[in-house]
Design a protein around this motif. Structure first.
Motif, PDB file in Angstrom:
ATOM      1  N   PHE A   9     113.714 -45.123  78.013  1.00 16.38           N
ATOM      2  CA  PHE A   9     112.856 -45.697  79.054  1.00 16.38           C
ATOM      3  C   PHE A   9     112.771 -44.831  80.313  1.00 16.38           C
ATOM      4  CE2 PHE A   9     114.299 -49.308  76.477  1.00 16.38           C
ATOM      5  CZ  PHE A   9     113.064 -49.772  76.042  1.00 16.38           C
ATOM      6  N   ASN A  10     113.229 -43.605  80.209  1.00 19.59           N
ATOM      7  CA  ASN A  10     113.100 -42.676  81.324  1.00 19.59           C
ATOM      8  C   ASN A  10     111.801 -41.896  81.157  1.00 19.59           C
ATOM      9  OD1 ASN A  10     113.442 -40.794  83.404  1.00 19.59           O
ATOM     10  ND2 ASN A  10     115.656 -40.762  83.131  1.00 19.59           N
ATOM     11  N   THR A  11     110.938 -41.927  82.141  1.00 14.27           N
ATOM     12  CA  THR A  11     109.649 -41.251  82.030  1.00 14.27           C
ATOM     13  C   THR A  11     109.754 -39.749  82.267  1.00 14.27           C
ATOM     14  OG1 THR A  11     109.152 -41.716  84.358  1.00 14.27           O
ATOM     15  CG2 THR A  11     108.407 -43.330  82.727  1.00 14.27           C
ATOM     16  N   GLU A  12     110.944 -39.296  82.686  1.00 14.04           N
ATOM     17  CA  GLU A  12     111.163 -37.864  82.919  1.00 14.04           C
ATOM     18  C   GLU A  12     112.253 -37.344  81.984  1.00 14.04           C
ATOM     19  OE1 GLU A  12     109.577 -35.834  84.905  1.00 14.04           O
ATOM     20  OE2 GLU A  12     108.287 -37.359  85.819  1.00 14.04           O
ATOM     21  N   PRO A  13     112.062 -36.175  81.370  1.00 11.71           N
ATOM     22  CA  PRO A  13     113.120 -35.595  80.526  1.00 11.71           C
ATOM     23  C   PRO A  13     114.362 -35.275  81.344  1.00 11.71           C
ATOM     24  CG  PRO A  13     111.000 -34.483  80.189  1.00 11.71           C
ATOM     25  CD  PRO A  13     110.843 -35.354  81.395  1.00 11.71           C
ATOM     26  N   GLY A  14     115.537 -35.479  80.735  1.00 13.20           N
ATOM     27  CA  GLY A  14     116.800 -35.168  81.387  1.00 13.20           C
ATOM     28  C   GLY A  14     117.291 -33.775  81.056  1.00 13.20           C
ATOM     29  N   GLU A  15     118.496 -33.462  81.495  1.00 11.13           N
ATOM     30  CA  GLU A  15     119.061 -32.125  81.314  1.00 11.13           C
ATOM     31  C   GLU A  15     119.194 -31.758  79.849  1.00 11.13           C
ATOM     32  OE1 GLU A  15     122.765 -31.837  83.286  1.00 11.13           O
ATOM     33  OE2 GLU A  15     121.942 -32.044  85.311  1.00 11.13           O
ATOM     34  N   TYR A  16     119.701 -32.682  79.034  1.00 10.51           N
ATOM     35  CA  TYR A  16     119.911 -32.378  77.616  1.00 10.51           C
ATOM     36  C   TYR A  16     118.574 -32.158  76.912  1.00 10.51           C
ATOM     37  CZ  TYR A  16     121.430 -32.855  72.755  1.00 10.51           C
ATOM     38  OH  TYR A  16     121.668 -32.635  71.416  1.00 10.51           O
ATOM     39  N   SER A  17     117.579 -32.972  77.234  1.00 11.51           N
ATOM     40  CA  SER A  17     116.256 -32.804  76.631  1.00 11.51           C
ATOM     41  C   SER A  17     115.671 -31.441  76.981  1.00 11.51           C
ATOM     42  CB  SER A  17     115.315 -33.912  77.108  1.00 11.51           C
ATOM     43  OG  SER A  17     115.749 -35.169  76.681  1.00 11.51           O
ATOM     44  N   LYS A  18     115.798 -31.043  78.236  1.00  8.80           N
ATOM     45  CA  LYS A  18     115.258 -29.750  78.657  1.00  8.80           C
ATOM     46  C   LYS A  18     115.986 -28.600  77.973  1.00  8.80           C
ATOM     47  CE  LYS A  18     113.678 -31.352  83.185  1.00  8.80           C
ATOM     48  NZ  LYS A  18     113.874 -31.251  84.653  1.00  8.80           N
ATOM     49  N   GLN A  23     106.733 -39.315  77.655  1.00  6.13           N
ATOM     50  CA  GLN A  23     107.109 -38.275  78.600  1.00  6.13           C
ATOM     51  C   GLN A  23     106.110 -37.125  78.472  1.00  6.13           C
ATOM     52  OE1 GLN A  23     111.202 -37.309  77.676  1.00  6.13           O
ATOM     53  NE2 GLN A  23     112.013 -39.137  78.688  1.00  6.13           N
ATOM     54  N   LYS A  24     106.261 -36.097  79.271  1.00  5.71           N
ATOM     55  CA  LYS A  24     105.270 -35.034  79.338  1.00  5.71           C
ATOM     56  C   LYS A  24     105.296 -34.105  78.130  1.00  5.71           C
ATOM     57  CE  LYS A  24     108.356 -32.052  82.005  1.00  5.71           C
ATOM     58  NZ  LYS A  24     108.576 -31.387  83.297  1.00  5.71           N
ATOM     59  N   TYR A  25     104.207 -33.385  77.976  1.00  6.30           N
ATOM     60  CA  TYR A  25     104.164 -32.279  77.020  1.00  6.30           C
ATOM     61  C   TYR A  25     103.884 -30.995  77.790  1.00  6.30           C
ATOM     62  CZ  TYR A  25      99.155 -31.228  77.083  1.00  6.30           C
ATOM     63  OH  TYR A  25      97.900 -30.817  77.465  1.00  6.30           O
ATOM     64  N   VAL A  26     104.211 -29.876  77.166  1.00  2.00           N
ATOM     65  CA  VAL A  26     103.909 -28.559  77.709  1.00  2.00           C
ATOM     66  C   VAL A  26     103.271 -27.734  76.607  1.00  2.00           C
ATOM     67  CG1 VAL A  26     104.841 -26.516  78.850  1.00  2.00           C
ATOM     68  CG2 VAL A  26     105.927 -28.722  79.210  1.00  2.00           C
ATOM     69  N   CYS A  27     102.242 -27.001  76.925  1.00  4.17           N
ATOM     70  CA  CYS A  27     101.604 -26.102  75.958  1.00  4.17           C
ATOM     71  C   CYS A  27     101.692 -24.685  76.495  1.00  4.17           C
ATOM     72  CB  CYS A  27     100.147 -26.508  75.741  1.00  4.17           C
ATOM     73  SG  CYS A  27      99.293 -25.519  74.493  1.00  4.17           S
ATOM     74  N   ILE A  28     102.433 -23.825  75.802  1.00  3.49           N
ATOM     75  CA  ILE A  28     102.650 -22.452  76.232  1.00  3.49           C
ATOM     76  C   ILE A  28     102.208 -21.519  75.116  1.00  3.49           C
ATOM     77  CG2 ILE A  28     104.331 -20.763  77.057  1.00  3.49           C
ATOM     78  CD1 ILE A  28     106.100 -23.125  77.882  1.00  3.49           C
ATOM     79  N   ASN A  29     101.108 -20.819  75.348  1.00  5.32           N
ATOM     80  CA  ASN A  29     100.577 -19.906  74.338  1.00  5.32           C
ATOM     81  C   ASN A  29     100.427 -20.598  72.983  1.00  5.32           C
ATOM     82  OD1 ASN A  29     100.528 -17.798  76.229  1.00  5.32           O
ATOM     83  ND2 ASN A  29     102.648 -17.250  75.757  1.00  5.32           N
ATOM     84  N   GLU A  30      99.867 -21.818  73.018  1.00  5.37           N
ATOM     85  CA  GLU A  30      99.590 -22.621  71.822  1.00  5.37           C
ATOM     86  C   GLU A  30     100.845 -23.151  71.138  1.00  5.37           C
ATOM     87  OE1 GLU A  30      96.976 -20.232  69.428  1.00  5.37           O
ATOM     88  OE2 GLU A  30      95.665 -19.831  71.130  1.00  5.37           O
ATOM     89  N   GLN A  31     101.985 -23.001  71.787  1.00  8.69           N
ATOM     90  CA  GLN A  31     103.230 -23.625  71.335  1.00  8.69           C
ATOM     91  C   GLN A  31     103.320 -24.984  72.041  1.00  8.69           C
ATOM     92  OE1 GLN A  31     106.971 -21.841  72.650  1.00  8.69           O
ATOM     93  NE2 GLN A  31     107.810 -22.016  70.583  1.00  8.69           N
ATOM     94  N   ILE A  32     103.208 -26.071  71.273  1.00 11.29           N
ATOM     95  CA  ILE A  32     103.106 -27.417  71.839  1.00 11.29           C
ATOM     96  C   ILE A  32     104.472 -28.083  71.838  1.00 11.29           C
ATOM     97  CG2 ILE A  32     102.038 -29.696  71.570  1.00 11.29           C
ATOM     98  CD1 ILE A  32      99.681 -28.214  70.220  1.00 11.29           C
ATOM     99  N   LEU A  33     104.923 -28.507  73.011  1.00 11.04           N
ATOM    100  CA  LEU A  33     106.258 -29.071  73.182  1.00 11.04           C
ATOM    101  C   LEU A  33     106.127 -30.444  73.835  1.00 11.04           C
ATOM    102  CD1 LEU A  33     107.798 -25.815  74.722  1.00 11.04           C
ATOM    103  CD2 LEU A  33     107.771 -26.448  72.300  1.00 11.04           C
ATOM    104  N   ALA A  34     106.236 -31.510  73.045  1.00 14.34           N
ATOM    105  CA  ALA A  34     106.106 -32.876  73.541  1.00 14.34           C
ATOM    106  C   ALA A  34     107.480 -33.530  73.565  1.00 14.34           C
ATOM    107  CB  ALA A  34     105.149 -33.671  72.661  1.00 14.34           C
ATOM    108  N   TYR A  35     107.942 -33.920  74.749  1.00 17.96           N
ATOM    109  CA  TYR A  35     109.285 -34.493  74.889  1.00 17.96           C
ATOM    110  C   TYR A  35     109.394 -35.860  74.218  1.00 17.96           C
ATOM    111  CZ  TYR A  35     110.912 -30.866  78.097  1.00 17.96           C
ATOM    112  OH  TYR A  35     111.312 -29.677  78.642  1.00 17.96           O
TER     113      TYR A  35
END
Length: 414
Positions: free
Chosen positions: A257-266, A289-301
């Motif tokens: 229920f945390n809307t932000e990734p924590g240290e371990y997730s990162k 939670q957020k996703y990040v797209c870096i050079n077409e590498q998709i990272l969804a927490y």
């Protein structure tokens, strides 16, 4: 060619009861409004966050212990779900036999799985699905199996049953006094008694107006960043990349229920990114939670829970657990290249009886007659879009674009 990922598939006590009518269970209603979306994808993958241990083991009558009727799997098959990840913190809720029966139930209905194993000899480190000539590797791991609740601790003698990310059986806490108390209670009480005591305290807190659960922040504990299980993950990814055209990891991690990734997730997301996976689809927090797209590498927490019972006592409603994400990958068959990635937003609607229907938000909007309900839905969608992407939107769409070949925008948080 399209493949689709959905969030946690669950069967809380409220939904369990709602699905029982005329002396039988039926859960097709849950999937009825997304079936047409799944039908457009050649491969549909969810996280199966329960077990099917059979009626003799009792269904979810115990606090925070999952066990669903086989009919939930039957409904998944009817809806078009073709595969599930099974490495999660509830996979041992009914013991080793419950884990094994769950696998057998999935096999019975023709749904593939990855993350747990029947025995040592049948272990699959990853699954490669060949769709229209394109090889997609799926890997699944979990940070925990709720060992303090179940009393089952996996070690070198039996850890092949579940794909793990960290060592089990350790109690971490800043206070040595608290450690001693927990160790003493663990010796004196069975797992079932500990759950019963926890439930009593939780009910007392609820009566006093104190929420059962609050957002949790996942911390890095000793051994989390360097252990034999992470070494195995590295090997699994390397082996999968040798075979597959596209490699996707589905880790079960993060703060509930945390809307932000924590240290371990990162840490874990960076670890997987460094190993060169093409995508990460995270689950467990039960909220988006957020996703990040870096050079077409998709990272969804975290893409949220697909069908959690919102009326459950332990929901943290301010985190908007009624919303989840579908992620779609579009491949060009001739070149086997990922041409486009998109996502859809879903909302759980629960009726007074506890039955759930999961709606695509664009279709739900079209069914609303009250202007205030429509306004509130649009506000929610804007908040969810902002949380997931970091950007603003004024549009209500069936699918939102993450990236498309020709659009080389790059985001980075690392």
């Amino acid at each position: 060619m399209r493949i689709t990922f959905l969030g946690d598939i669950t069967c809380d006590r409220n939904l369990l009861k709602a699905g029982y009518k005329n002396n039988k269970y039926n859960y097709k209603q849950v999937f009825s409004k997304v079936k047409n979306i799944f039908d457009k994808s050649e491969l549909v993958i969810g996280n199966f966050e329960t077990v099917c241990a059979g009626s003799k083991n009792n269904f979810q009558e115990q606090f925070m212990i999952c066990n669903a009727p086989d009919e939930i799997v039957e409904a998944m098959k009817w809806a078009g779900i073709t595969m599930v990840t099974t490495a999660n913190n509830h996979c041992l809720d009914k013991g080793i036999k419950g884990l094994q029966r769950t696998i057998q139930c999935l096999i019975k209905y023709g749904i593939d799985y990855i993350g747990t194993n029947l025995d040592k000899n049948s272990r699959k480190h990853f699954s490669v699905k060949v769709v229209n000539g394109i090889k997609i590797a799926i890997l699944s791991y979990t940070y925990s199996t709720n060992e303090t609740s179940t009393g089952i601790i996996l070690d070198e003698n039996n850890d092949w049953y579940v794909h793990l990310l960290r060592e089990q059986g350790k109690i971490y806490n800043e206070s040595s006094k608290k450690i001693k108390i927990k160790q003493y209670l663990s010796k004196c009480m069975t797992a079932k008694r500990k759950r019963t005591l926890k439930r009593i305290f939780s009910r007392i807190k609820l009566r006093l107006g104190i929420p059962y659960m609050k957002p949790r922040n996942d911390q890095i504990m000793p051994g989390d960043t360097n252990n034999k299980y992470l070494d195995q993950v590295k090997k699994d990814i390397a082996d999968a990349k040798e075979i597959a055209d596209y490699t996707i990891v589905c880790p079960h991690f993060g703060g509930q229920f945390n809307t932000e990734p924590g240290e371990y997730s990162k840490f874990l997301m960076q670890f997987l990114r460094n190993e060169g996976v093409d995508a990460v689809i995270g689950n467990h927090p039960h909220v988006i939670q957020k996703y990040v797209c870096i050079n077409e590498q998709i990272l969804a927490y975290s893409i949220g829970s697909f069908n959690q019972s919102i009326s459950s006592d332990y929901m943290v409603l301010e985190s908007m657990p009624e919303y989840s994400i579908l992620i779609h990958f579009y491949f060009e068959e001739s070149t086997k290249i990922l041409k486009k990635a998109t996502f859809s937003i879903l909302k759980i609607i629960e009726n007074d009886d506890g039955m759930i229907t999961v709606w695509p938000v664009n279709e739900l909007y079209s069914q609303l007659n009250n202007s205030l309900d429509k306004k509130n839905l649009i506000m929610d969608i804007k908040n969810i879009y902002k949380r997931f992407t970091g950007n603003n939107t004024e549009m209500l769409r069936e699918e939102y674009v993450i990236f498309s070949i020709g659009d080389k925008s790059v985001q980075s948080i690392f």
